[in-house]
Every structure is written in structure tokens, then in C-alpha cells.
Design an enzyme around this catalytic site. Structure first.
Site, PDB file in Angstrom:
ATOM      1  NE  ARG A 157      41.412  59.439  56.832  1.00 27.32           N
ATOM      2  CZ  ARG A 157      41.681  59.714  56.354  1.00 27.32           C
ATOM      3  NH1 ARG A 157      42.019  59.379  54.626  1.00 27.32           N
ATOM      4  NH2 ARG A 157      40.179  58.792  55.589  1.00 27.32           N
ATOM      5  CE  LYS A 158      45.681  58.086  66.469  1.00 26.88           C
ATOM      6  NZ  LYS A 158      45.038  57.358  66.677  1.00 26.88           N
ATOM      7  CG  MET A 159      44.949  64.446  58.524  1.00 32.92           C
ATOM      8  SD  MET A 159      43.616  65.074  57.982  1.00 32.92           S
ATOM      9  CE  MET A 159      42.474  65.444  59.030  1.00 32.92           C
ATOM     10  CB  THR A 212      41.912  62.112  65.719  1.00 27.30           C
ATOM     11  OG1 THR A 212      42.506  61.199  64.511  1.00 27.30           O
ATOM     12  CG2 THR A 212      41.141  61.592  66.549  1.00 27.30           C
TER      13      THR A 212
END
Ligand SMILES: O=c1ccn([C@@H]2O[C@H](COP(=O)(O)O)[C@@H](O)[C@H]2O)c(=O)[nH]1
Length: 478
Positions: A308-310, A332
Site C-alpha cells: 500500500r506504500k502508506m 509497505t
């Protein structure tokens, strides 16, 4: 030895390219002889003779290469050599600037190229290999693939071996022993001088320099790394599954429907240690899809990672993560908002510690796409944050072998494809061996290389074996 090589050696001696006496080298060490190939620019016939030997060597080796190949001479002595070879072979040239420009294009590498193109580096002399490595590093930073290094003369002090250990293919056309042997046979050097050079070579093997040292992380095996006190529970889970399945392959299933996700997941499941999703990009995902994915993960022993690469403030990331923690073993995150978002994630993990298996994150330190905005400083700060939250850290998503030194953290590297060098949206690909040996990946991410293949199960098996065997090679060579 054929006549041409012998005549090149005698010609070099005649133009005073080999000097006997005590000389100071670039490293500060004293040498009993000195090779000065800069003089060849004043002797076009000899320059031509040497360059045609380099050209023949390149054309023999590159006959079957499909990739675009460029030539790059290490500045400065090899620049005229690379230029003549470029004209002889019709291979385009690139020039590495010694200092990056501070104005205009600010380019490190001049010339036209595409990411993933091959480069043959040409150098006049190798002692330790440090100068060559400076050029190689800049080419790699510019997302070029150094496919080979050609050196005119090897001083036989260990540089060739070091660069090969770094995973580079290197070939020398002459070595110093051969040169002094021929010159003695031709009556141009006395026995005493021959012996003096020979002794110098034997007694001056260079000790490993810092730039050649591989980080401990890439020397140790997964078993030893899993047992380290600092290794987080989530990293231990990854190491354990990798060892059990002999797989360091993470598949990225960026398909468009939930049905395709489950269908391909089942096909590739026996060969992977992690299945990576962008679940928000898939149509028709329901709770049943997630349940089925989790069942497959149990049955085939792999972890699920939501990529999700928050990147928001701590409180928002915490709210977002609460929706993922129940099914995603790993998520992620970008480091752009600092450590507080990891604190938010840590709190959620601790709240669920009793009911769920260990959970954790991969933090993004570098991206594989062309033109991304990440800087050296950003990478350093990201590593600091990862160290600070080691208890929930699986590792870092990055592209270079020297970002992570700690053996307890895993390096996850996307951008692997056997057939393609790039896509048309900036993604840049490397081969499995480049990713593991040169880039230092522990786990490699393969997406389209597998799910777009006509036979994803077979493709996953091929990637898995290639990646795992290269990892074994890396550890056994250490
Ligand atoms: O730097 C990065 C970080 C993440 N990714 C992700 O990996 C896969 C790669 O897919 P391919 O089809 O093999 O190109 C994809 O899910 C990305 O979001 C990345 O490529 N680079």
C-alpha cells in the site's frame, strides 16, 4: 602468442610506455615500474593496433547480444581508446563525467541511452580496480548495466579478482608478467629487471579495500540471519519460509480481477515465499477473496504483503493499517512522513499480538522507476527510521547493495524481468543474477514477468530456481 600481441608489447616498450624505476601510484604506494599508456595518443599506428585488438575482443563476445550495448572509457586515458573502438565496432559511446555538472543538464553520464542498456567499460590499466569501480558505480546509478569490463593491462595485484567478486565480468588483454616475459625474450629487458618486476608483483598484492568489502548482510546465510537477536519476528518468518521452500521469490500479482488473483496465486503458490498485492487496484475483491487468499497462504506456506506504500501522518496511517492488519502479514510504507507513522503501526501490531501471527513492514528507501525523486539523504534517514523500529521491521525496499548493512533486515528489490529491460512507464528491469549479486537483494519481486506469462506456474518455477541458486552462490562465495 601471435605476432600482433608480441608486436604491441614491443611497440609499447619502444615508445616508453613501460618505465623501470621507483614511481608513486595513484594509491600512494611505490612501484618498481610504471606503465604510462597516455603516451599512445602520440602514436596513431600503435593506438590503432591496440584498439583493433579491443574491437576484435568485443565483437567476438557481443555477437549474440540482443540488448543495446554502449562503450564507456574510464576517464581520461581510456577515452581516446573507447572513441576509436566505438568507430571500429559501430557501438555508441557514453562519457562519464569525473565531476557532476552543477548547471544545465547536471548529467553524470553524457550520451544517449535507455535505462537497462548494457555498457562495456574500457580501462587502460588495473591495479586495485578502484578507478574502474568509480565509473561502474556512476553507470549503475544511472540505471545502466555494466555487462563487461575490458582492461588493456592487468598489473596482477588483485584488482581483477576483486571486481569479479563484486559480480562484474572483466577481461584483460595483457598482464604484466606476460609483458616482461616477452620483453626479456626480445632482449629488451635484462634478467635482473625482469626479476625485479616479478618480485614486486608477488610482494605487492593489495589488501581488501573498503569499497570492495561486501556488507556482512550479503555474506551470511538466511539461517544465521534468522537467529540473530535483533531479527524481528516478521523477518524470522520470512527467513524460515524461504529456507523451507528454497525460495526468495516474491510475486507481485497486479492483475485486474479477484478471480485472476486467486487463479494465478494458486498456480504460483508452491514457488513463492511472499505474495504481494495492490488490493485497491483489483476489481471485485470481497471478504471471500481475502479469505481464499489466506487459505492458499496457509496451504502453500507463503506470506501476504499488501504493497500500500502508506505515507500519511501517524494517526491516518494507524487508521488505514487497522483495515489491513487482519489479513496482510506485511505492509509497505514510505518513510516520507517520518517515524510517527511507524509508531501508529507498531501500536496496532501490539494490540493484535495475541490473536494474530507476527506482523510487520517493509519501508521504501529507493524506487525502481526512472525519474523518482528520492535522494541520498532521504535513503540515509529511511535506514535510521528502520533501525529505530526494528521490532516491526521486515526490511527495506531498495535497489542498491549498500543501503542496508544490518544482517537482521531483509532487502526486498522489485524490478526483475528475464525478457524485458523496461516498460513504457519508467519501470527498469534487471536479471535475477544482477538483482541478487550486484544489487544485493535478499528477496526479489517479480510481477509481469510471471503473471503475464502464458504459463505463470512454470515462469514462477524458473524465477524461483534462478533467484535461489544465485543467493546460494552469493553466500558460498563469501
Ligand atoms: O521501487 C519499487 C517498489 C515497488 N514496486 C512494485 O513491484 C512490482 C513490480 O512489478 P513488475 O510487473 O515486475 O514491474 C509492482 O507491484 C510495483 O508496484 C516496484 O516496481 N518498484
Amino acid at each position: 602468442m601471435d605476432v600482433d600481441r608480441r608486436s604491441i608489447i614491443t611497440n609499447l616498450f619502444d615508445i616508453n610506455a613501460l618505465k623501470i624505476g621507483t614511481f608513486k601510484l595513484k594509491s600512494g604506494e611505490l612501484s618498481e615500474y610504471y606503465l604510462d599508456l597516455r603516451v599512445i595518443v602520440s602514436y596513431p599506428k600503435i593506438l590503432k593496433q591496440i584498439c583493433s585488438l579491443v574491437s576484435t575482443t568485443i565483437l567476438q563476445d557481443e555477437a549474440n547480444t540482443k540488448n543495446q550495448v554502449h562503450l564507456c572509457g574510464v576517464p581520461y586515458t581510456a577515452l581516446p581508446i573507447a572513441t576509436v573502438v566505438s568507430i571500429d565496432t559501430n557501438l555508441p559511446m557514453l562519457i562519464r563525467r569525473k565531476e557532476q555538472k552543477t548547471y544545465g543538464t547536471k548529467k553524470l553520464i553524457e550520451g544517449e541511452y535507455s535505462c537497462g542498456d548494457d555498457v562495456i567499460v574500457i580501462e587502460d590499466i588495473i591495479t586495485s580496480g578502484a578507478s574502474i569501480l568509480e565509473t561502474v558505480t556512476d553507470l549503475e546509478k544511472s540505471n545502466l548495466n555494466v555487462s563487461k569490463i575490458i582492461v588493456l593491462v592487468d598489473r596482477q595485484q588483485g584488482g581483477m579478482q576483486r571486481l569479479s567478486e563484486r559480480g562484474l565480468k572483466i577481461k584483460s588483454l595483457f598482464n604484466i608478467t606476460e609483458i616482461v616475459t616477452i620483453l626479456r625474450e626480445e632482449g629488451k629487458l635484462s634478467n635482473a629487471v625482469y626479476q625485479c618486476v616479478y618480485n614486486y608483483v608477488i610482494n605487492n598484492q593489495i589488501q581488501p579495500a573498503k569499497e570492495f568489502e561486501k556488507p556482512l548482510r550479503t555474506k551470511l546465510g538466511f539461517k544465521e540471519r534468522a537467529e540473530l537477536l535483533e531479527t524481528s519476528k516478521i523477518a524470522q518468518r520470512i527467513f524460515k519460509i524461504s529456507l523451507e521452500k528454497k525460495s526468495n521469490l516474491c510475486v507481485a500479482l497486479d492483475v485486474d480481477t479477484a478471480d485472476k488473483l486467486l487463479d494465478i496465486a494458486e498456480k504460483v503458490a508452491p514457488h513463492i515465499c511472499i505474495l504481494k498485492t495492490h488490493i485497491d487496484a483489483i476489481n471485485g475483491v470481497t471478504d471471500a477473496t481475502i479469505n481464499n487468499l489466506q487459505l492458499l497462504a496457509k496451504q502453500y506456506n507463503f506470506l501476504i504483503m499488501e504493497d500500500r506504500k502508506m505515507a500519511d501522518i501517524g494517526n491516518t496511517v494507524k487508521l488505514q493499517y487497522k483495515k489491513l492488519v487482519h489479513w496482510a502479514d506485511i505492509v509497505t510504507v514510505h518513510s516520507v512522513s517520518g517515524g510517527m507513522m511507524l509508531k501508529g503501526i507498531q501500536e496496532v501490531i501490539n494490540e493484535n499480538a495475541e490473536s494474530l501471527d507476527s506482523r510487520g513492514v517493509f519501508i521504501v528507501a529507493e524506487l525502481s522507476c526512472n525519474g523518482n525523486l528520492i535522494s541520498e539523504q532521504y535513503i540515509k534517514e529511511t535506514v535510521k527510521i528502520a533501525e529505530e523500529y526494528k521490532d516491526i521491521m521486515a526490511g527495506l525496499v531498495c535497489q542498491s547493495h549498500d543501503v542496508i548493512s544490518s544482517p537482521s533486515l531483509l532487502q526486498l528489490t522489485p524490478g526483475v524481468n528475464i525478457k524485458n529491460a523496461n516498460d513504457n512507464l519508467g519501470q527498469q528491469y534487471q536479471s535475477p543474477s544482477d538483482i541478487i549479486l550486484t544489487k544485493g537483494a535478499d528477496i526479489a519481486v517479480v510481477g509481469r514477468g510471471i503473471y503475464q506469462d502464458d504459463n505463470p506456474a512454470e515462469a514462477a518455477k524458473v524465477y524461483k530456481e534462478s533467484l535461489w541458486n544465485t543467493y546460494l552462490e552469493r553466500v558460498s562465495n563469501s
